[in-house]
Design a protein around this motif. Structure first.
Motif, PDB file in Angstrom:
ATOM      1  N   LEU A   1       0.818  -1.205   0.000  1.00  0.00           N
ATOM      2  CA  LEU A   1       0.000   0.000   0.000  1.00  0.00           C
ATOM      3  C   LEU A   1       0.855   1.260   0.000  1.00  0.00           C
ATOM      4  CD1 LEU A   1      -2.617  -1.030   2.742  1.00  0.00           C
ATOM      5  CD2 LEU A   1      -2.734  -1.379   0.260  1.00  0.00           C
ATOM      6  N   PHE A   2       0.221   2.380  -0.339  1.00  0.00           N
ATOM      7  CA  PHE A   2       0.816   3.701  -0.204  1.00  0.00           C
ATOM      8  C   PHE A   2       0.196   4.359   1.027  1.00  0.00           C
ATOM      9  CE2 PHE A   2       1.232   2.858  -4.731  1.00  0.00           C
ATOM     10  CZ  PHE A   2       2.508   3.321  -5.018  1.00  0.00           C
ATOM     11  N   TYR A   3       0.911   5.324   1.633  1.00  0.00           N
ATOM     12  CA  TYR A   3       0.456   5.976   2.861  1.00  0.00           C
ATOM     13  C   TYR A   3       0.640   7.480   2.773  1.00  0.00           C
ATOM     14  CZ  TYR A   3       0.609   1.218   4.501  1.00  0.00           C
ATOM     15  OH  TYR A   3       0.396  -0.128   4.615  1.00  0.00           O
ATOM     16  N   THR A   4      -0.204   8.204   3.524  1.00  0.00           N
ATOM     17  CA  THR A   4      -0.084   9.662   3.592  1.00  0.00           C
ATOM     18  C   THR A   4       0.300  10.076   5.010  1.00  0.00           C
ATOM     19  OG1 THR A   4      -2.355  10.136   4.286  1.00  0.00           O
ATOM     20  CG2 THR A   4      -1.975   9.864   1.906  1.00  0.00           C
ATOM     21  N   ALA A   5       0.777  11.293   5.148  1.00  0.00           N
ATOM     22  CA  ALA A   5       1.124  11.835   6.462  1.00  0.00           C
ATOM     23  C   ALA A   5      -0.123  12.008   7.328  1.00  0.00           C
ATOM     24  CB  ALA A   5       1.848  13.165   6.306  1.00  0.00           C
ATOM     25  N   GLU A   6      -1.309  12.039   6.698  1.00  0.00           N
ATOM     26  CA  GLU A   6      -2.577  12.195   7.416  1.00  0.00           C
ATOM     27  C   GLU A   6      -3.187  10.848   7.803  1.00  0.00           C
ATOM     28  OE1 GLU A   6      -1.200  15.517   5.580  1.00  0.00           O
ATOM     29  OE2 GLU A   6      -1.906  13.816   4.416  1.00  0.00           O
ATOM     30  N   HIS A   7      -2.422   9.773   7.634  1.00  0.00           N
ATOM     31  CA  HIS A   7      -2.788   8.421   8.062  1.00  0.00           C
ATOM     32  C   HIS A   7      -3.861   7.750   7.203  1.00  0.00           C
ATOM     33  CE1 HIS A   7      -0.239   9.308  11.439  1.00  0.00           C
ATOM     34  NE2 HIS A   7      -0.981  10.363  11.700  1.00  0.00           N
ATOM     35  N   GLU A   8      -3.893   8.106   5.915  1.00  0.00           N
ATOM     36  CA  GLU A   8      -4.718   7.356   4.972  1.00  0.00           C
ATOM     37  C   GLU A   8      -3.827   6.357   4.248  1.00  0.00           C
ATOM     38  OE1 GLU A   8      -6.866  11.171   5.562  1.00  0.00           O
ATOM     39  OE2 GLU A   8      -5.034  10.971   4.416  1.00  0.00           O
ATOM     40  N   TRP A   9      -4.434   5.251   3.822  1.00  0.00           N
ATOM     41  CA  TRP A   9      -3.726   4.285   2.990  1.00  0.00           C
ATOM     42  C   TRP A   9      -4.416   4.224   1.630  1.00  0.00           C
ATOM     43  CZ3 TRP A   9      -6.769   0.459   1.099  1.00  0.00           C
ATOM     44  CH2 TRP A   9      -7.895   0.068   1.831  1.00  0.00           C
ATOM     45  N   LEU A  10      -3.646   3.807   0.614  1.00  0.00           N
ATOM     46  CA  LEU A  10      -4.165   3.681  -0.745  1.00  0.00           C
ATOM     47  C   LEU A  10      -3.730   2.339  -1.325  1.00  0.00           C
ATOM     48  CD1 LEU A  10      -3.033   6.767  -0.307  1.00  0.00           C
ATOM     49  CD2 LEU A  10      -3.748   7.004  -2.646  1.00  0.00           C
ATOM     50  N   ARG A  11      -4.672   1.643  -1.923  1.00  0.00           N
ATOM     51  CA  ARG A  11      -4.380   0.422  -2.670  1.00  0.00           C
ATOM     52  C   ARG A  11      -4.705   0.720  -4.127  1.00  0.00           C
ATOM     53  NH1 ARG A  11      -7.201  -3.110   0.074  1.00  0.00           N
ATOM     54  NH2 ARG A  11      -5.375  -3.877   1.187  1.00  0.00           N
ATOM     55  N   VAL A  12      -3.719   0.595  -5.006  1.00  0.00           N
ATOM     56  CA  VAL A  12      -3.897   0.918  -6.417  1.00  0.00           C
ATOM     57  C   VAL A  12      -4.458  -0.295  -7.154  1.00  0.00           C
ATOM     58  CG1 VAL A  12      -2.731   1.651  -8.532  1.00  0.00           C
ATOM     59  CG2 VAL A  12      -1.980   2.554  -6.320  1.00  0.00           C
TER      60      VAL A  12
ATOM     61  N   VAL B   1      -9.245   3.800  -0.722  1.00  0.00           N
ATOM     62  CA  VAL B   1      -8.705   4.624   0.353  1.00  0.00           C
ATOM     63  C   VAL B   1      -9.370   4.253   1.678  1.00  0.00           C
ATOM     64  CG1 VAL B   1      -8.403   6.997   1.205  1.00  0.00           C
ATOM     65  CG2 VAL B   1      -8.329   6.536  -1.258  1.00  0.00           C
ATOM     66  N   GLY B   2      -8.550   4.190   2.721  1.00  0.00           N
ATOM     67  CA  GLY B   2      -9.048   3.968   4.070  1.00  0.00           C
ATOM     68  C   GLY B   2      -8.111   4.647   5.043  1.00  0.00           C
ATOM     69  N   ILE B   3      -8.353   4.448   6.324  1.00  0.00           N
ATOM     70  CA  ILE B   3      -7.427   4.979   7.321  1.00  0.00           C
ATOM     71  C   ILE B   3      -6.586   3.838   7.871  1.00  0.00           C
ATOM     72  CG2 ILE B   3      -8.870   6.968   7.877  1.00  0.00           C
ATOM     73  CD1 ILE B   3      -9.575   5.563  10.552  1.00  0.00           C
ATOM     74  N   THR B   4      -5.406   4.161   8.311  1.00  0.00           N
ATOM     75  CA  THR B   4      -4.443   3.150   8.745  1.00  0.00           C
ATOM     76  C   THR B   4      -4.814   2.522  10.087  1.00  0.00           C
ATOM     77  OG1 THR B   4      -3.049   4.728   9.912  1.00  0.00           O
ATOM     78  CG2 THR B   4      -2.563   4.379   7.553  1.00  0.00           C
TER      79      THR B   4
END
Length: 127
Positions: A8-19, A26-29
């Protein structure tokens, strides 16, 4: 210790992304759901809503607080996890699976270049 799947990919705002093709789920970690504690309500966006990068598109309410969910990239919301209306606790129970929030059709996949991988995300949260 928080889980952070390697694919997965992650953001500094604690969301995750599955391409998946030109879409991202998108969800939260795990870290975010653990910090929020028991999630009792999710305010979901409308299917078909256009979002810009870092636009607030949803919120998650727990017994502790309400947290905004931000779009990690620009695009169109093409699916919403309506199961969260009746069972918001899915985010606590399975944040990387059944607890997904939306599916977004990406405008520009180069936005993924600004995301973190699992090891960078774990380092950011101190694990």
């Amino acid at each position: 210790m928080s889980a952070a799947p390697q694919d997965l990919f992650y953001t500094a705002e604690h969301e995750w992304l599955r391409v998946e093709g030109n879409e991202v789920i998108v969800g939260i970690t795990d870290y975010a759901q653990d910090s929020l504690t028991d999630i009792v309500y999710v305010e979901l966006p409308e299917d078909g809503m256009e979002v810009g990068e870092m636009d607030e598109f949803a919120s998650v309410e727990s017994v502790k607080s309400v947290s905004a969910i931000f779009s990690p990239l620009a695009g169109t919301i093409c699916a919403v996890n309506e199961e969260l209306d009746d069972t918001p606790e899915l985010i606590n129970e399975d944040p990387y699976g059944q607890g997904w929030i939306v599916r977004i059709s990406m405008q520009d996949s180069s936005a993924l270049d600004r995301m973190m991988n699992a090891s960078a995300y774990l380092k950011q949260i101190g694990e």
